[in-house]
Design a protein around this motif. Sequence first.
Motif, PDB file in Angstrom:
ATOM      1  N   LEU A 183       0.811  -1.219   0.000  1.00 35.57           N
ATOM      2  CA  LEU A 183       0.000   0.000   0.000  1.00 35.57           C
ATOM      3  C   LEU A 183       0.844   1.268   0.000  1.00 35.57           C
ATOM      4  CD1 LEU A 183      -2.746  -0.985   2.606  1.00 35.57           C
ATOM      5  CD2 LEU A 183      -2.706  -1.394   0.137  1.00 35.57           C
ATOM      6  N   ALA A 184       2.130   1.148   0.265  1.00 37.17           N
ATOM      7  CA  ALA A 184       3.026   2.308   0.339  1.00 37.17           C
ATOM      8  C   ALA A 184       4.286   1.992  -0.452  1.00 37.17           C
ATOM      9  CB  ALA A 184       3.345   2.661   1.781  1.00 37.17           C
ATOM     10  N   ARG A 185       4.274   2.303  -1.751  1.00 38.95           N
ATOM     11  CA  ARG A 185       5.318   1.854  -2.669  1.00 38.95           C
ATOM     12  C   ARG A 185       6.177   2.996  -3.223  1.00 38.95           C
ATOM     13  NH1 ARG A 185       2.932  -2.588  -6.832  1.00 38.95           N
ATOM     14  NH2 ARG A 185       5.178  -2.624  -7.275  1.00 38.95           N
ATOM     15  N   LEU A 298       6.333 -16.469  10.903  1.00 42.18           N
ATOM     16  CA  LEU A 298       7.408 -17.420  10.616  1.00 42.18           C
ATOM     17  C   LEU A 298       6.960 -18.501   9.643  1.00 42.18           C
ATOM     18  CD1 LEU A 298       8.973 -17.855  14.174  1.00 42.18           C
ATOM     19  CD2 LEU A 298      10.019 -16.714  12.209  1.00 42.18           C
ATOM     20  N   ILE A 299       5.682 -18.866   9.685  1.00 46.84           N
ATOM     21  CA  ILE A 299       5.166 -19.875   8.772  1.00 46.84           C
ATOM     22  C   ILE A 299       5.344 -19.428   7.319  1.00 46.84           C
ATOM     23  CG2 ILE A 299       3.045 -21.006   7.971  1.00 46.84           C
ATOM     24  CD1 ILE A 299       2.096 -20.980  10.902  1.00 46.84           C
ATOM     25  N   GLY A 300       5.254 -18.103   7.088  1.00 46.59           N
ATOM     26  CA  GLY A 300       5.352 -17.587   5.728  1.00 46.59           C
ATOM     27  C   GLY A 300       6.756 -17.212   5.300  1.00 46.59           C
ATOM     28  N   ALA A 301       7.765 -17.620   6.065  1.00 51.26           N
ATOM     29  CA  ALA A 301       9.137 -17.178   5.795  1.00 51.26           C
ATOM     30  C   ALA A 301       9.680 -17.660   4.459  1.00 51.26           C
ATOM     31  CB  ALA A 301      10.071 -17.633   6.919  1.00 51.26           C
ATOM     32  N   ASP A 302       9.164 -18.767   3.948  1.00 44.46           N
ATOM     33  CA  ASP A 302       9.689 -19.325   2.698  1.00 44.46           C
ATOM     34  C   ASP A 302       8.774 -19.075   1.500  1.00 44.46           C
ATOM     35  OD1 ASP A 302      11.999 -20.383   3.896  1.00 44.46           O
ATOM     36  OD2 ASP A 302      10.894 -22.152   4.580  1.00 44.46           O
ATOM     37  N   VAL A 303       7.736 -18.267   1.675  1.00 42.49           N
ATOM     38  CA  VAL A 303       6.809 -18.001   0.572  1.00 42.49           C
ATOM     39  C   VAL A 303       7.503 -17.206  -0.537  1.00 42.49           C
ATOM     40  CG1 VAL A 303       4.718 -16.758  -0.102  1.00 42.49           C
ATOM     41  CG2 VAL A 303       4.751 -18.091   2.014  1.00 42.49           C
ATOM     42  N   GLU A 304       7.393 -17.692  -1.760  1.00 40.28           N
ATOM     43  CA  GLU A 304       7.933 -16.993  -2.926  1.00 40.28           C
ATOM     44  C   GLU A 304       6.772 -16.705  -3.876  1.00 40.28           C
ATOM     45  OE1 GLU A 304      11.039 -16.076  -3.268  1.00 40.28           O
ATOM     46  OE2 GLU A 304      12.012 -17.214  -1.646  1.00 40.28           O
ATOM     47  N   LEU A 305       6.597 -15.461  -4.264  1.00 39.97           N
ATOM     48  CA  LEU A 305       5.501 -15.086  -5.150  1.00 39.97           C
ATOM     49  C   LEU A 305       5.896 -15.281  -6.606  1.00 39.97           C
ATOM     50  CD1 LEU A 305       4.241 -11.825  -3.398  1.00 39.97           C
ATOM     51  CD2 LEU A 305       3.535 -14.194  -2.991  1.00 39.97           C
ATOM     52  N   THR A 306       4.970 -15.797  -7.385  1.00 38.23           N
ATOM     53  CA  THR A 306       5.229 -15.977  -8.813  1.00 38.23           C
ATOM     54  C   THR A 306       5.122 -14.639  -9.535  1.00 38.23           C
ATOM     55  OG1 THR A 306       2.891 -16.341  -9.369  1.00 38.23           O
ATOM     56  CG2 THR A 306       4.200 -18.274  -8.691  1.00 38.23           C
ATOM     57  N   GLY A 307       5.642 -14.601 -10.759  1.00 42.37           N
ATOM     58  CA  GLY A 307       5.547 -13.391 -11.564  1.00 42.37           C
ATOM     59  C   GLY A 307       4.111 -12.985 -11.816  1.00 42.37           C
ATOM     60  N   ASP A 308       3.225 -13.956 -11.987  1.00 40.94           N
ATOM     61  CA  ASP A 308       1.818 -13.645 -12.230  1.00 40.94           C
ATOM     62  C   ASP A 308       1.190 -12.950 -11.021  1.00 40.94           C
ATOM     63  OD1 ASP A 308       1.939 -14.730 -14.749  1.00 40.94           O
ATOM     64  OD2 ASP A 308       1.064 -16.670 -14.178  1.00 40.94           O
ATOM     65  N   VAL A 309       1.507 -13.442  -9.818  1.00 41.31           N
ATOM     66  CA  VAL A 309       0.957 -12.823  -8.608  1.00 41.31           C
ATOM     67  C   VAL A 309       1.511 -11.407  -8.440  1.00 41.31           C
ATOM     68  CG1 VAL A 309       0.906 -12.933  -6.084  1.00 41.31           C
ATOM     69  CG2 VAL A 309       0.538 -15.014  -7.436  1.00 41.31           C
ATOM     70  N   LEU A 310       2.801 -11.214  -8.691  1.00 44.13           N
ATOM     71  CA  LEU A 310       3.387  -9.872  -8.582  1.00 44.13           C
ATOM     72  C   LEU A 310       2.775  -8.924  -9.611  1.00 44.13           C
ATOM     73  CD1 LEU A 310       7.105 -10.928  -8.016  1.00 44.13           C
ATOM     74  CD2 LEU A 310       5.610  -9.829  -6.347  1.00 44.13           C
ATOM     75  N   ASP A 311       2.475  -9.436 -10.802  1.00 43.34           N
ATOM     76  CA  ASP A 311       1.821  -8.605 -11.821  1.00 43.34           C
ATOM     77  C   ASP A 311       0.423  -8.188 -11.371  1.00 43.34           C
ATOM     78  OD1 ASP A 311       4.020  -8.772 -13.465  1.00 43.34           O
ATOM     79  OD2 ASP A 311       3.199 -10.368 -14.731  1.00 43.34           O
ATOM     80  N   ARG A 312      -0.286  -9.109 -10.734  1.00 40.37           N
ATOM     81  CA  ARG A 312      -1.629  -8.786 -10.240  1.00 40.37           C
ATOM     82  C   ARG A 312      -1.549  -7.729  -9.141  1.00 40.37           C
ATOM     83  NH1 ARG A 312      -5.397 -12.941 -10.208  1.00 40.37           N
ATOM     84  NH2 ARG A 312      -6.724 -11.511  -8.988  1.00 40.37           N
ATOM     85  N   ILE A 313      -0.542  -7.842  -8.281  1.00 37.28           N
ATOM     86  CA  ILE A 313      -0.375  -6.823  -7.239  1.00 37.28           C
ATOM     87  C   ILE A 313      -0.140  -5.464  -7.877  1.00 37.28           C
ATOM     88  CG2 ILE A 313       1.158  -6.032  -5.384  1.00 37.28           C
ATOM     89  CD1 ILE A 313       1.531  -8.987  -4.608  1.00 37.28           C
ATOM     90  N   ASP A 314       0.678  -5.411  -8.934  1.00 37.13           N
ATOM     91  CA  ASP A 314       0.939  -4.150  -9.637  1.00 37.13           C
ATOM     92  C   ASP A 314      -0.344  -3.553 -10.216  1.00 37.13           C
ATOM     93  OD1 ASP A 314       3.612  -4.348  -9.059  1.00 37.13           O
ATOM     94  OD2 ASP A 314       4.231  -4.966 -11.071  1.00 37.13           O
ATOM     95  N   GLU A 315      -1.278  -4.396 -10.602  1.00 42.44           N
ATOM     96  CA  GLU A 315      -2.548  -3.900 -11.129  1.00 42.44           C
ATOM     97  C   GLU A 315      -3.416  -3.305 -10.034  1.00 42.44           C
ATOM     98  OE1 GLU A 315      -4.276  -7.256 -13.031  1.00 42.44           O
ATOM     99  OE2 GLU A 315      -2.783  -7.338 -14.655  1.00 42.44           O
ATOM    100  N   ILE A 316      -3.325  -3.879  -8.841  1.00 40.25           N
ATOM    101  CA  ILE A 316      -4.139  -3.392  -7.719  1.00 40.25           C
ATOM    102  C   ILE A 316      -3.565  -2.099  -7.144  1.00 40.25           C
ATOM    103  CG2 ILE A 316      -4.950  -3.955  -5.385  1.00 40.25           C
ATOM    104  CD1 ILE A 316      -4.893  -6.940  -6.287  1.00 40.25           C
ATOM    105  N   VAL A 317      -2.253  -2.081  -6.923  1.00 40.36           N
ATOM    106  CA  VAL A 317      -1.556  -0.868  -6.464  1.00 40.36           C
ATOM    107  C   VAL A 317      -0.357  -0.669  -7.393  1.00 40.36           C
ATOM    108  CG1 VAL A 317      -0.369   0.317  -4.582  1.00 40.36           C
ATOM    109  CG2 VAL A 317      -2.228  -1.287  -4.065  1.00 40.36           C
ATOM    110  N   PRO A 318      -0.381   0.328  -8.255  1.00 40.78           N
ATOM    111  CA  PRO A 318       0.695   0.513  -9.233  1.00 40.78           C
ATOM    112  C   PRO A 318       2.045   0.755  -8.571  1.00 40.78           C
ATOM    113  CG  PRO A 318      -1.238   1.799  -9.839  1.00 40.78           C
ATOM    114  CD  PRO A 318      -1.480   1.279  -8.450  1.00 40.78           C
ATOM    115  N   PRO A 319       3.129   0.346  -9.222  1.00 41.21           N
ATOM    116  CA  PRO A 319       4.477   0.578  -8.691  1.00 41.21           C
ATOM    117  C   PRO A 319       4.723   2.055  -8.389  1.00 41.21           C
ATOM    118  CG  PRO A 319       4.560  -0.915 -10.558  1.00 41.21           C
ATOM    119  CD  PRO A 319       3.148  -0.406 -10.490  1.00 41.21           C
ATOM    120  N   GLY A 320       5.407   2.308  -7.282  1.00 39.81           N
ATOM    121  CA  GLY A 320       5.784   3.670  -6.921  1.00 39.81           C
ATOM    122  C   GLY A 320       4.689   4.510  -6.309  1.00 39.81           C
ATOM    123  N   VAL A 321       3.528   3.914  -6.017  1.00 39.01           N
ATOM    124  CA  VAL A 321       2.375   4.678  -5.532  1.00 39.01           C
ATOM    125  C   VAL A 321       2.142   4.438  -4.042  1.00 39.01           C
ATOM    126  CG1 VAL A 321      -0.148   4.876  -5.668  1.00 39.01           C
ATOM    127  CG2 VAL A 321       1.208   4.759  -7.766  1.00 39.01           C
TER     128      VAL A 321
END
Length: 343
Positions: A183-185, A298-321
């Motif tokens: 939310l703060a990029r 700690l349970i989420g310490a090894d979570v790796e996001l795929t490129g598709d998920v990161l792209d979807r995040i960029d659509e929800i909150v644009p980079p640098g915003v």
Amino acid sequence: MKRRILGGTGISVSEYALGAMMFGAWGNKDHDESVRIVHRALDAGINFVDTADIYSSGESEEIVGKALKDRRDDVVLATKVHNQMGPDDNHRGNSRRWITRAVEDSLRRLGTDHIDLYQIHRPDPATDVEETLDVLTDLVRSGKVRAVGCSTFPAEQIVEAHWVSERRGYVRFRTEQPPYSILARSVEAAVLPTAQRYGMGVLTWGPLSAGWLSGRYTQATDIDLDSGTTRTALERHKFDPSLPENAAKLTAVNELAKLAGEAGLSLPHLAVAFVRAHPAVSSVIIGPRTLEQLDDLLIGADVELTGDVLDRIDEIVPPGVDLNRADAYYVPPALADASLRRR
């Protein structure tokens, strides 16, 4: 817990850093439980602990000191200086006079003879950065401090500090600690690239955006603005759902929660993994108030996001915003002080 090198320091740190802001009066008042949180984090592979003198007016440092009494050599210990620590106007800031005293106070509270990473908590427009770097250089040469960094500095002030260090032969800021979340990029635009350009380590804070990405808030009625001691009431401008920027955050949170569910993740795990995925980031500061909160993170310490998920995040909150500019936590004096814009 995976490790990364902290900038060019050669110091190996865990991808999670344990933030101690919630230890003491600001959060968990039970010292014994806070000590257990530190020990649980260390046992899980976290070797990086970050605090500050201002947290609960020094109480956080005291708790960290108790927790590390028999484990100090295994921990990379970071603290910060800048904020008001007493009634006198000189009990704050980035001056030689104050830092010389503040570091001794922190060493005493932490029960140690050295600080691995000593950070300037915020810029100080009243103090020349040369003054600050001069005293920090003395602290490194004396052995009281191993490396120095800055926190929540704009890119131009990071650059200025490096130029001064080069010209004067001072130690240089080896790390930057910015607020960074989905939310703060805004730090993606200049702060993170500047840190990379200067070979700085980056330890980010606020990956859950003050609770917005914890799953706690899904509708406007979940936000309590009437309890005078709660964070939502004390920082209304960051939570009031009637403000358009906070309404936008609420909308984004619900879209992100849906995305997290589709990816088989909890919202907090998605949020922290997003920050950890940026190539500039060395370590993500997590700030649990309870053992249960720590265990979940700690349970989420090894979570790796795929490129598709990161792209979807960029659509929800644009980079640098930043959906709410207040979440950048630093307002340049020229914008905050109207007298600087008037003749």
